[in-house]
Design a protein around this motif. Structure first.
Motif, mmCIF file in Angstrom:
data_model
loop_
_atom_site.group_PDB
_atom_site.id
_atom_site.type_symbol
_atom_site.label_atom_id
_atom_site.label_comp_id
_atom_site.label_asym_id
_atom_site.label_seq_id
_atom_site.Cartn_x
_atom_site.Cartn_y
_atom_site.Cartn_z
ATOM 1 N N ALA A 93 -16.853 0.016 57.597
ATOM 2 C CA ALA A 93 -16.792 1.092 56.800
ATOM 3 C C ALA A 93 -15.556 2.161 57.183
ATOM 4 N N ASN A 94 -15.781 2.203 58.572
ATOM 5 C CA ASN A 94 -14.321 3.144 59.256
ATOM 6 C C ASN A 94 -12.956 2.290 59.333
ATOM 7 N N GLU A 95 -13.058 0.908 59.325
ATOM 8 C CA GLU A 95 -12.032 0.069 59.147
ATOM 9 C C GLU A 95 -11.530 -0.002 57.959
ATOM 10 N N PHE A 96 -12.051 -0.041 56.760
ATOM 11 C CA PHE A 96 -11.571 -0.109 55.327
ATOM 12 C C PHE A 96 -11.930 1.341 54.604
ATOM 13 N N LYS A 97 -11.714 2.485 55.253
ATOM 14 C CA LYS A 97 -12.129 3.620 54.474
ATOM 15 C C LYS A 97 -10.846 4.100 53.605
ATOM 16 N N ASP A 98 -9.678 3.508 53.872
ATOM 17 C CA ASP A 98 -8.337 4.287 53.110
ATOM 18 C C ASP A 98 -8.135 3.055 51.940
ATOM 19 N N TYR A 99 -8.580 3.482 50.744
ATOM 20 C CA TYR A 99 -8.079 2.238 49.708
ATOM 21 C C TYR A 99 -6.914 1.996 49.465
ATOM 22 N N ASN A 100 -5.767 2.756 49.650
ATOM 23 C CA ASN A 100 -4.332 2.201 49.579
ATOM 24 C C ASN A 100 -4.279 1.183 50.538
ATOM 25 N N LYS A 101 -4.870 1.246 51.694
ATOM 26 C CA LYS A 101 -4.673 0.264 52.646
ATOM 27 C C LYS A 101 -5.230 -1.157 52.712
ATOM 28 N N PHE A 102 -6.601 -1.063 51.970
ATOM 29 C CA PHE A 102 -7.578 -2.224 51.950
ATOM 30 C C PHE A 102 -7.645 -2.919 50.802
ATOM 31 N N GLN A 103 -6.746 -2.443 49.725
ATOM 32 C CA GLN A 103 -7.264 -3.244 48.331
ATOM 33 C C GLN A 103 -6.756 -4.616 48.240
ATOM 34 N N GLN A 104 -5.737 -5.001 49.038
ATOM 35 C CA GLN A 104 -5.520 -6.473 49.026
ATOM 36 C C GLN A 104 -6.411 -7.172 49.944
ATOM 37 N N GLU A 105 -6.518 -6.628 51.269
ATOM 38 C CA GLU A 105 -7.208 -7.364 52.348
ATOM 39 C C GLU A 105 -8.750 -7.503 51.933
ATOM 40 N N VAL A 106 -9.165 -6.610 51.097
ATOM 41 C CA VAL A 106 -10.744 -6.855 50.816
ATOM 42 C C VAL A 106 -10.999 -7.971 50.182
ATOM 43 N N MET A 107 -10.118 -8.551 49.324
ATOM 44 C CA MET A 107 -10.345 -9.677 48.652
ATOM 45 C C MET A 107 -10.688 -11.073 49.494
ATOM 46 N N ASN A 108 -10.439 -10.799 50.761
ATOM 47 C CA ASN A 108 -11.220 -11.925 51.767
ATOM 48 C C ASN A 108 -12.489 -11.437 52.510
ATOM 49 N N ILE A 109 -12.841 -10.526 52.098
ATOM 50 C CA ILE A 109 -14.230 -9.773 52.837
ATOM 51 C C ILE A 109 -15.508 -10.389 51.768
ATOM 52 N N SER A 110 -16.421 -10.921 52.706
ATOM 53 C CA SER A 110 -17.710 -11.291 52.163
ATOM 54 C C SER A 110 -18.520 -10.431 51.480
ATOM 55 N N LEU A 111 -19.421 -10.775 50.913
ATOM 56 C CA LEU A 111 -20.335 -9.818 49.977
ATOM 57 C C LEU A 111 -21.095 -8.665 50.871
ATOM 58 N N ALA A 112 -21.690 -9.292 52.108
ATOM 59 C CA ALA A 112 -22.146 -8.399 53.006
ATOM 60 C C ALA A 112 -21.020 -7.297 53.541
ATOM 61 N N GLY A 113 -19.728 -7.790 53.542
ATOM 62 C CA GLY A 113 -18.817 -6.885 54.094
ATOM 63 C C GLY A 113 -18.652 -5.861 52.928
ATOM 64 N N ILE A 114 -18.512 -6.180 51.801
ATOM 65 C CA ILE A 114 -18.221 -5.378 50.729
ATOM 66 C C ILE A 114 -19.513 -4.289 50.520
ATOM 67 N N ASP A 115 -20.753 -4.769 50.855
ATOM 68 C CA ASP A 115 -21.690 -3.952 50.612
ATOM 69 C C ASP A 115 -21.760 -2.803 51.701
ATOM 70 N N ALA A 116 -21.174 -3.323 52.799
ATOM 71 C CA ALA A 116 -21.169 -2.210 54.006
ATOM 72 C C ALA A 116 -20.017 -1.264 53.647
ATOM 73 N N ILE A 117 -18.913 -1.732 53.166
ATOM 74 C CA ILE A 117 -17.682 -0.831 52.764
ATOM 75 C C ILE A 117 -18.069 0.148 51.650
ATOM 76 N N LEU A 118 -18.578 -0.434 50.628
ATOM 77 C CA LEU A 118 -19.023 0.543 49.304
ATOM 78 C C LEU A 118 -20.085 1.327 49.422
ATOM 79 N N SER A 119 -20.771 1.105 50.554
ATOM 80 C CA SER A 119 -22.203 1.919 50.790
ATOM 81 C C SER A 119 -21.618 3.486 51.637
ATOM 82 N N SER A 120 -20.426 3.364 52.095
ATOM 83 C CA SER A 120 -19.990 4.550 52.722
ATOM 84 C C SER A 120 -19.334 5.719 51.821
#
Length: 382
Positions: A93-120
């Motif tokens: 959640a802290n590593e991917f809290k800036d949308y402008n910086k992670f919108q491309q990298e997040v395509m390689n994140i698993s479902l559990a990781g997406i849940d952690a990021i979007l729950s923040s």
């Protein structure tokens, strides 16, 4: 090969206790041989506890955090497991809290990781609209098979979207889209529930109470474009009263020269934006809190408009909104109307814990805008 006493295994693992005592073939053997292919099912809690403690002492990376979250280990077997997974969620959640910086990298994140990021709630993003469309894009990349993608969207991804903080223009696009990977009935219920609760906050209709509650329970994220509460009138003159709330932390982040803008809003066909900023005033050379309103040129409308405008703030002492500045302004081109020193107080005093302008840690601003005259630009009149 390792030789281990079966009594020790049975004492440490519920799995081996059953294995050696329930009549299975190993229970009747003096020297059974076991081939271990998967260690999770053996439920050796002391071993899991020790491993979790070792892992918790290591620095986290994106790869290791995702590994912990994707691991199939049961959450109930050892108390250290949920602690480790909780740390992994917090890291992502802290590593991917800036949308402008992670919108491309997040395509390689698993479902559990997406849940952690979007729950923040600490995601830095212009609006919730961007996250909705990001999840659609992510699902289409990660789950190319239609039925599986529909299931993932409905059961995992849509519940992560905070529909109550989306814009009405996004609602219009979503309700009129024909994408077949979206459960339109589910989305329509969510949006309808939000709209009804906003229109009638004290009277939630029973049919939509559950879905509305589920999407209204989430707090605002760290949106870069602030949501406004609006009250609008058509008569006797076009008028809008806009409310903007800023947390003390949001205000502190404006220092020394940042600004925060609202989402655009309309009155009499003209688009406006409300803003707050930290700036240095010439008199005394001190930093002060300022507010302003300007025309949003991205929205269609007259660029020559005369308005009566009043800025007010709720104070801790009275609990009421107190007028801070008012006046008449003719908006032409890039002109903005406001005040660089709204509270006539230095920045440090404004942010102080004893500041009268923060009610329970929130600065509540109000702007009352009345359009008194509109004229077309010179080129349009001719």
């Amino acid at each position: 090969m390792m030789y281990i006493n079966s009594a020790i295994l049975a004492a440490r693992s519920p799995f081996f206790l059953k294995l050696f005592s329930n009549g299975m073939k190993e229970s009747g053997q003096s020297h059974p041989t076991l081939r271990i292919a998967d260690s999770d099912k053996f439920e050796v809690v002391s071993c899991m506890r020790h491993c979790c403690q070792l892992l918790a002492s290591l620095p986290l990376t994106t790869e290791s955090a995702l590994l912990y979250l994707d691991h199939p280990c049961s959450m109930s077997t050892a108390p250290e497991v949920p602690i480790l997974k909780g740390a992994a969620k917090e890291f992502l959640a802290n590593e991917f809290k800036d949308y402008n910086k992670f919108q491309q990298e997040v395509m390689n994140i698993s479902l559990a990781g997406i849940d952690a990021i979007l729950s923040s709630s600490d995601l830095h993003v212009v609006s919730e609209d961007q996250l909705y469309y990001l999840l659609l894009k992510w699902a289409r990349v990660r789950y190319p098979e239609l039925e599986e993608r529909r299931k993932i969207l409905s059961s995992h991804l849509l519940p992560l979207v905070r529909f109550s903080h989306m814009t009405y223009s996004a609602f219009q696009r979503i309700l009129t889209c024909t994408d077949n990977d979206i459960d339109h009935e589910q989305v329509t219920k969510l949006i309808t529930g939000v709209l009804l609760c906003k229109a009638f906050p004290a009277h939630k209709p029973g049919a939509f109470a559950a879905c509305a509650t589920s999407c209204l329970q989430y707090a605002e994220r760290a949106y870069k474009s602030k949501h406004l509460k609006l009250v609008m009138f058509d008569q006797p003159c076009p008028q809008v009263i806009a409310y903007m709330d800023l947390k003390r932390e949001e205000c502190s982040q404006l220092f020394p020269s940042q600004q925060i803008l609202s989402r655009p809003f309309h009155v009499a066909g003209q688009g406006f934006v409300l803003g707050a900023k930290c700036n240095m005033v010439e008199q005394g050379g001190l930093y002060r809190f300022g507010v302003f309103i300007c025309i949003d040129h991205k929205l269609k409308g007259s660029t020559h408009v005369t308005v009566d405008c009043e800025f007010a703030a709720r104070t801790k002492t009275s609990g009421q909104f107190v007028s801070m500045v008012n006046g008449k302004c003719i908006f032409k081109g890039e002109l903005a109307f406001g005040r660089n020193d709204l509270f006539s107080t230095p920045w440090s005093t404004f942010l102080d814990d004893e500041s009268p302008f923060f009610v329970e840690g929130v600065l509540r601003l109000r702007v009352d805008l009345t359009v008194v005259e509109q004229t077309a630009p010179q080129s349009q009149q001719s």
